[in-house]
Motif scaffolding. Structure first.
Motif, PDB file in Angstrom:
ATOM      1  N   ALA A  99       0.830  -1.211   0.000  1.00 31.79           N
ATOM      2  CA  ALA A  99       0.000   0.000   0.000  1.00 31.79           C
ATOM      3  C   ALA A  99       0.860   1.256   0.000  1.00 31.79           C
ATOM      4  O   ALA A  99       0.527   2.251  -0.664  1.00 31.79           O
ATOM      5  CB  ALA A  99      -0.938  -0.011   1.211  1.00 31.79           C
ATOM      6  N   SER A 100       1.983   1.225   0.724  1.00 32.95           N
ATOM      7  CA  SER A 100       2.878   2.386   0.744  1.00 32.95           C
ATOM      8  C   SER A 100       3.478   2.640  -0.638  1.00 32.95           C
ATOM      9  O   SER A 100       3.617   3.790  -1.062  1.00 32.95           O
ATOM     10  CB  SER A 100       3.977   2.179   1.782  1.00 32.95           C
ATOM     11  OG  SER A 100       4.810   1.085   1.408  1.00 32.95           O
ATOM     12  N   LEU A 101       3.811   1.547  -1.346  1.00 32.47           N
ATOM     13  CA  LEU A 101       4.355   1.725  -2.696  1.00 32.47           C
ATOM     14  C   LEU A 101       3.307   2.314  -3.632  1.00 32.47           C
ATOM     15  O   LEU A 101       3.590   3.219  -4.429  1.00 32.47           O
ATOM     16  CB  LEU A 101       4.855   0.381  -3.229  1.00 32.47           C
ATOM     17  CG  LEU A 101       6.021  -0.273  -2.482  1.00 32.47           C
ATOM     18  CD1 LEU A 101       6.425  -1.569  -3.164  1.00 32.47           C
ATOM     19  CD2 LEU A 101       7.206   0.676  -2.390  1.00 32.47           C
ATOM     20  N   LEU A 102       2.077   1.806  -3.551  1.00 31.99           N
ATOM     21  CA  LEU A 102       1.020   2.314  -4.429  1.00 31.99           C
ATOM     22  C   LEU A 102       0.672   3.758  -4.090  1.00 31.99           C
ATOM     23  O   LEU A 102       0.417   4.569  -4.993  1.00 31.99           O
ATOM     24  CB  LEU A 102      -0.225   1.421  -4.299  1.00 31.99           C
ATOM     25  CG  LEU A 102      -0.056  -0.018  -4.803  1.00 31.99           C
ATOM     26  CD1 LEU A 102      -1.300  -0.840  -4.518  1.00 31.99           C
ATOM     27  CD2 LEU A 102       0.252  -0.027  -6.301  1.00 31.99           C
ATOM     28  N   LEU A 103       0.666   4.104  -2.810  1.00 30.68           N
ATOM     29  CA  LEU A 103       0.395   5.494  -2.434  1.00 30.68           C
ATOM     30  C   LEU A 103       1.507   6.419  -2.915  1.00 30.68           C
ATOM     31  O   LEU A 103       1.248   7.558  -3.314  1.00 30.68           O
ATOM     32  CB  LEU A 103       0.251   5.599  -0.909  1.00 30.68           C
ATOM     33  CG  LEU A 103      -1.038   5.025  -0.303  1.00 30.68           C
ATOM     34  CD1 LEU A 103      -0.958   5.017   1.215  1.00 30.68           C
ATOM     35  CD2 LEU A 103      -2.254   5.813  -0.769  1.00 30.68           C
ATOM     36  N   SER A 104       2.748   5.920  -2.888  1.00 26.79           N
ATOM     37  CA  SER A 104       3.860   6.743  -3.383  1.00 26.79           C
ATOM     38  C   SER A 104       3.757   6.960  -4.877  1.00 26.79           C
ATOM     39  O   SER A 104       4.136   8.018  -5.389  1.00 26.79           O
ATOM     40  CB  SER A 104       5.190   6.071  -3.030  1.00 26.79           C
ATOM     41  OG  SER A 104       5.333   5.933  -1.633  1.00 26.79           O
ATOM     42  N   LEU A 105       3.247   5.950  -5.589  1.00 26.01           N
ATOM     43  CA  LEU A 105       3.085   6.112  -7.033  1.00 26.01           C
ATOM     44  C   LEU A 105       1.912   7.038  -7.359  1.00 26.01           C
ATOM     45  O   LEU A 105       1.998   7.866  -8.270  1.00 26.01           O
ATOM     46  CB  LEU A 105       2.872   4.741  -7.680  1.00 26.01           C
ATOM     47  CG  LEU A 105       4.081   3.791  -7.654  1.00 26.01           C
ATOM     48  CD1 LEU A 105       3.697   2.419  -8.198  1.00 26.01           C
ATOM     49  CD2 LEU A 105       5.230   4.370  -8.477  1.00 26.01           C
TER      50      LEU A 105
END
Length: 461
Positions: free
Chosen positions: A230-236
């Motif tokens: 989720a952190s990776l997707l939010l960063s993207l």
């Protein structure tokens, strides 16, 4: 009855199968074995030849002491000492497989004294040396391929880290993406080494084991993995950044940081709120500072005796004269509904959310509207209510009121005097409202001592 016959049949079959084997019959310390080949009527090998052949082979092994081999009419008698039962059985098998041997009487005993013979150890070391020499090309290949794969993976990591750093705002996210590309390169080198070494099964097992291990770890650490993804997707997606005022999962606050586990908000009360990234990703995010312009709504009711158009003009003048209200988009004053006792109006205005606090601006506008409308005589009655008199309401006719007034003088008291409305000061900001500016800096300064290390902050530039 059926089970009884079944047991008898099993016993007969097992006895027949045992009868087909050539058992070793132990008599005392002697072990007698039957021949493993058919007995010839006219043997070709003589007893002394059989004795000489078996003695030479057993002496060549170096496993036996005090060897004495005797053959009589094809029956071999073995005497001597050895250090293990395996060597004892080996001597029996040797004799039984020799040509024209009828039976073997194995009287070899196991020597209980310590064996100081280093020959087996030397032979084992020699075998290990031979295996090392045979595996030397594979070792050399491993020494060449694995470091080469490591350096290639490191170069690929630096290359993609440079590329992702220019495209992604978060340095940690760029590092993770670069490692995701570089690690398979090194694993490919390991697989090549195992494949060339002939360890295909091990290579497949490693790959399959890694997949199974990944599934097990995924179930065991599901929440951690979910927050990480989720952190990776939010960063993207980049729905917010540090300093934004957002509302998510019924929490309102200023974004402080986001790591691979949670997002940290600073509430209006000065508390740090940590929300797991999986919850942030799954819920609706309202970003109040993505745009500096914010709209606020005020509901107001005026009496039916007031002019709606004149009231709209008065309200509009108050809004346009205030320095915190934006001229564009232009404020609106609209009639919303006709109530039981009031004409209900809605006032829409825009202000700069980065510079001014929403609650302070609303307080100032309400105070100035109340002053201007009362000065112009615009009534703001309360909503209509139903009043119940349990004892009833007495009704007096005009004649009764006149007769009462002739006999009783009308007096006025302080409670019956008409009270004048309170006066309001004509200023945009009062001391209690502060300076209308946003208190974000004060909140962040108050929470500075509580802020955690942001070295892994995905929102950090």
């Amino acid at each position: 009855m059926f089970y009884r016959w079944l047991i008898i049949i099993i016993l007969i079959i097992s006895g027949f199968s045992q009868a087909q084997q050539a058992p070793n019959i132990s008599i005392g310390e002697e072990e007698v074995s039957e021949p493993e080949q058919a007995i010839a009527v006219s043997p070709l090998a003589k007893d002394n030849e059989i004795q000489s052949r078996i003695s030479e082979i057993m002496a060549a092994t170096g496993w036996y002491k005090q060897i004495n081999v005797k053959v009589d009419d094809g029956i071999v008698f073995l005497d001597g000492l050895t250090d293990s039962d395996e060597h004892r059985q080996w001597a029996r098998n040797l004799a039984s497989k020799t040509q024209d041997v009828v039976a073997v009487v194995n009287r070899i005993k196991i020597d209980g004294t310590p064996n100081w013979n280093l020959r087996p150890a030397l032979i084992e070391i020699q075998h290990l040396l031979y295996k090392f020499i045979a595996a030397l090309p594979i070792i050399v290949l491993t020494i060449i391929v694995l470091p080469l794969a490591w350096f290639i993976a490191k170069y690929i990591y630096r290359l993609f880290h440079h590329i992702f750093s220019r495209q992604l705002a978060s340095g940690l996210l760029a590092d993770i993406m670069a490692k995701a590309v570089a690690i398979p390169t090194f694993l490919l080198g390991v697989y090549i080494v195992l494949q060339v070494a002939g360890l295909t099964n091990i290579a497949v097992s490693i790959i399959g084991g890694a997949g199974i291990l990944g599934i097990v770890i995924g179930f065991a650490f599901r929440d951690i993995a979910e927050n990480f993804l989720a952190s990776l997707l939010l960063s993207l997606r980049h729905p917010f950044t540090s300093g934004d005022l957002i509302a998510v999962a019924d929490q309102l606050g200023i974004v402080q940081s986001m790591n691979t586990r949670n997002t940290v908000l600073l509430s209006n009360e000065g508390n740090l709120i940590q929300i797991p990234n999986s919850i942030v990703f799954k819920n609706i995010i309202t970003n109040y500072t993505a745009s500096s312009s914010q709209r606020e709504t005020i509901e107001l009711g005026i009496g039916y005796d007031a002019s709606i158009s004149d009231t709209q003009t008065l309200i509009m003048s108050v809004l346009l004269e205030h320095s915190a209200i934006l001229q564009e988009p232009k404020p609106l004053v609209l009639v919303d509904s006709l109530g039981a006792a009031t004409v209900n109006m809605k006032i829409y205005y825009w202000f700069n959310g980065h510079s001014f606090a929403k609650a302070k601006v609303r307080s100032a506008i309400l105070r100035l509207l109340k002053r201007r409308l009362m000065e112009e005589g615009v009534t703001m009655p309360d909503d209509a209510r139903e009043v119940i008199f349990p004892d009833g309401v007495p009704v007096l006719f005009a004649s009764e009121i006149t007769s009462m007034s002739t006999h009783q003088p009308v007096t006025t008291t302080d409670d019956n005097q008409i009270q004048q409305p309170a006066t309001e000061v004509d200023i945009q900001v009062t001391d209690s409202e502060g300076n209308l500016t946003n208190e974000r800096q004060e909140l962040e300064a108050a929470a500075e001592s509580q802020r955690t290390d942001d070295s892994d902050n995905l929102l950090k530039d």
